[in-house]
Design a protein around this motif. Structure first.
Motif, mmCIF file in Angstrom:
data_model
loop_
_atom_site.group_PDB
_atom_site.id
_atom_site.type_symbol
_atom_site.label_atom_id
_atom_site.label_comp_id
_atom_site.label_asym_id
_atom_site.label_seq_id
_atom_site.Cartn_x
_atom_site.Cartn_y
_atom_site.Cartn_z
ATOM 1 N N SER A 34 1.390 -1.098 0.159
ATOM 2 C CA SER A 34 0.655 0.003 0.050
ATOM 3 C C SER A 34 1.204 1.085 -0.078
ATOM 4 N N ASP A 36 0.653 3.306 2.061
ATOM 5 C CA ASP A 36 1.944 3.833 3.518
ATOM 6 C C ASP A 36 2.955 3.205 3.466
ATOM 7 N N ASP A 37 3.657 2.293 3.146
ATOM 8 C CA ASP A 37 4.477 1.311 2.798
ATOM 9 C C ASP A 37 5.583 3.127 2.402
ATOM 10 N N ALA A 39 5.072 5.677 3.239
ATOM 11 C CA ALA A 39 5.238 7.101 3.687
ATOM 12 C C ALA A 39 5.785 7.523 5.370
ATOM 13 N N GLN A 40 7.355 8.475 5.047
ATOM 14 C CA GLN A 40 8.422 8.490 5.579
ATOM 15 C C GLN A 40 7.814 10.446 6.365
ATOM 16 N N ASP A 41 8.708 10.271 7.665
ATOM 17 C CA ASP A 41 8.152 11.397 7.749
ATOM 18 C C ASP A 41 9.490 12.287 7.421
#
Length: 66
Positions: A34, A36-37, A39-41
């Motif tokens: 997904s 979400d895999d 996503a990084q801040d």
């Protein structure tokens, strides 16, 4: 940087001898399931950098529409 020929293997590795699945297994990677895999801040240091990136993406997606 210089590199001597002694740093290379005597025979070059065979190209294509290992499958992509085998390479992934060796590196312990897995498929993205997904968004979400990914996503990084703190990918962008400032809001301006994010805005510039989004403007670039928007422009490139609409470049060939004219």
């Amino acid at each position: 940087m210089t590199t001597s020929s002694a740093e290379y293997a005597a025979e070059p590795p065979e190209r294509g001898s290992v499958s992509l699945d085998e390479l992934a297994r060796r590196k312990h990677v897995r498929p993205i399931e997904s968004a979400d895999d990914l996503a990084q801040d703190d990918v962008f240091d400032t809001d301006e950098e994010l805005d510039a990136f989004l403007a670039h993406v928007h422009a490139s997606r609409h470049a060939d529409l004219a």
